[in-house]
Design an enzyme around this catalytic site. Structure first.
Site, PDB file in Angstrom:
ATOM      1  N   HIS A 198      -4.323  -3.041   3.299  1.00 32.75           N
ATOM      2  CA  HIS A 198      -5.447  -3.045   2.355  1.00 32.75           C
ATOM      3  C   HIS A 198      -5.230  -1.998   1.260  1.00 32.75           C
ATOM      4  O   HIS A 198      -5.399  -2.284   0.070  1.00 32.75           O
ATOM      5  CB  HIS A 198      -6.737  -2.748   3.134  1.00 32.75           C
ATOM      6  CG  HIS A 198      -7.943  -2.512   2.280  1.00 32.75           C
ATOM      7  ND1 HIS A 198      -8.901  -3.475   2.053  1.00 32.75           N
ATOM      8  CD2 HIS A 198      -8.362  -1.404   1.603  1.00 32.75           C
ATOM      9  CE1 HIS A 198      -9.842  -2.979   1.276  1.00 32.75           C
ATOM     10  NE2 HIS A 198      -9.545  -1.717   0.994  1.00 32.75           N
ATOM     11  N   GLU A 199      -4.859  -0.787   1.665  1.00 35.12           N
ATOM     12  CA  GLU A 199      -4.657   0.290   0.683  1.00 35.12           C
ATOM     13  C   GLU A 199      -3.440   0.014  -0.206  1.00 35.12           C
ATOM     14  O   GLU A 199      -3.479   0.273  -1.409  1.00 35.12           O
ATOM     15  CB  GLU A 199      -4.502   1.636   1.400  1.00 35.12           C
ATOM     16  CG  GLU A 199      -5.693   2.038   2.258  1.00 35.12           C
ATOM     17  CD  GLU A 199      -7.001   2.081   1.479  1.00 35.12           C
ATOM     18  OE1 GLU A 199      -6.965   2.248   0.242  1.00 35.12           O
ATOM     19  OE2 GLU A 199      -8.067   1.930   2.103  1.00 35.12           O
ATOM     20  N   HIS A 208      -4.493  -2.277  -2.876  1.00 33.96           N
ATOM     21  CA  HIS A 208      -5.124  -1.584  -4.005  1.00 33.96           C
ATOM     22  C   HIS A 208      -4.070  -1.082  -4.985  1.00 33.96           C
ATOM     23  O   HIS A 208      -4.207  -1.234  -6.203  1.00 33.96           O
ATOM     24  CB  HIS A 208      -5.933  -0.386  -3.506  1.00 33.96           C
ATOM     25  CG  HIS A 208      -7.327  -0.717  -3.092  1.00 33.96           C
ATOM     26  ND1 HIS A 208      -8.189  -1.443  -3.883  1.00 33.96           N
ATOM     27  CD2 HIS A 208      -8.021  -0.406  -1.956  1.00 33.96           C
ATOM     28  CE1 HIS A 208      -9.358  -1.561  -3.255  1.00 33.96           C
ATOM     29  NE2 HIS A 208      -9.277  -0.955  -2.088  1.00 33.96           N
TER      30      HIS A 208
END
Length: 301
Positions: free
Chosen positions: A146-147, A150
């Site tokens: 997820h990070e 980003h």
């Protein structure tokens, strides 16, 4: 409610300080032409100063994140967990097509993580001690995905640009509104109007009002990018693992949020609110909505 206050204060601080300082120093006096405001010059002026604060914040984001979270950067893995963390981030970064970011761990009992940095090839990814303790390896991998999502999506840069444009228009319309009010109060003869300090106060008030309204736009984009990052985490680490990780975050909803207010928008574990106003200004969607979106995407596949 405190999270909303911190979010708004962060968005408005640069604009308000710059506005008052520039007015006191008379730097913006050149904007007054024979017919009043020179709108082209005013827009350029506001754009420069609105973007400046946002871009400076972006350039300093990694340093500020390390300081505010007291993150410890892993230069050389000291144990098997740190070695696994470095290897996993490296693998996910290669799969996402970005350079290896710095990897850190910050002290917090809450399971959390964030990514920041001015360049997707010079980013920082950090996880909390609580996340490493509470989640299974496949769930930690999903959070890291997820990070990394980003970072690969350029979310930090895009958010800074949007915030800069919003700052510029807040300054722009606040000055127009203040000038309209000043002209309304000014008599045909000399005198009247808001006066020097009155003008400062009115601009400040309008910037507060417009800034709060504009924060809704920034918050909407922040929520939208969370869905994209969740999709990236599912793509890189598997939908099941990403869904399980978000469910794990739901289980800690009663635990106090230990992330600094300035880092709220970059953390993974927010979005528990159900009040309309809190939802409107929230940097993250509710976790239930994010889980539902992942399940629907998996079903369509």
């Amino acid at each position: 409610m405190m999270r909303i206050v911190l979010f708004l204060v962060t968005n408005l601080a640069v604009v308000l300080v710059a506005s008052v300082t520039l007015r006191i120093l008379g730097v913006d006096s050149y904007l007054d032409g024979a017919g009043g405001l020179n709108l082209n010059s005013l827009l350029i002026f506001c754009f420069i100063f609105g973007m400046a604060g946002s871009l400076i914040s972006l350039l300093l984001s990694k340093k500020m994140a390390k300081m505010s979270t007291r993150a410890r950067i892993i230069e050389q893995p000291g144990n098997s967990t740190e070695q696994w963390l470095i290897s996993t981030v490296g693998e996910l970064s290669r799969d996402a097509g970005i350079d290896m970011p710095e990897v850190g761990v910050f002290p917090a009992r809450q399971a959390n993580a964030f990514a920041t940095g001015w360049n997707k090839n010079a980013a920082l990814v950090c996880v909390s001690e609580g996340l490493l303790e509470q989640m299974r390896p496949e769930e930690v991998r999903a959070v890291l995905g997820h990070e990394i999502g980003h970072v690969a999506n350029g979310d930090m840069v895009t958010l800074a640009l949007i915030q800069g444009v919003v700052n510029a228009f807040v300054m722009f319309f606040a000055r127009i509104a203040a000038m309209v009010l000043d002209n309304f109060l000014r008599s045909d003869e000399e005198g009247g109007g808001l006066g020097f300090f009155g003008y400062i106060a009115v601009v400040f008030a309008f910037e507060m009002v417009f800034g709060i309204a504009a924060s809704v736009i920034v918050a909407w984009f922040s929520r939208w990018r969370e869905y994209r990052a969740d999709a990236a985490g599912a793509r890189l680490a598997g939908s099941g693992a990403m869904i399980n990780a978000l469910n794990r975050l739901k289980a800690q909803k009663d635990m106090q949020d230990e992330m600094p207010g300035s880092m709220t928008a970059f953390a993974i574990t927010t979005g528990q609110t159900r009040q309309f106003m809190e939802k409107l200004f929230a940097s993250h969607p509710p976790l239930d909505d994010r889980i539902r979106a992942l399940k629907e995407a998996a079903y369509r596949q």
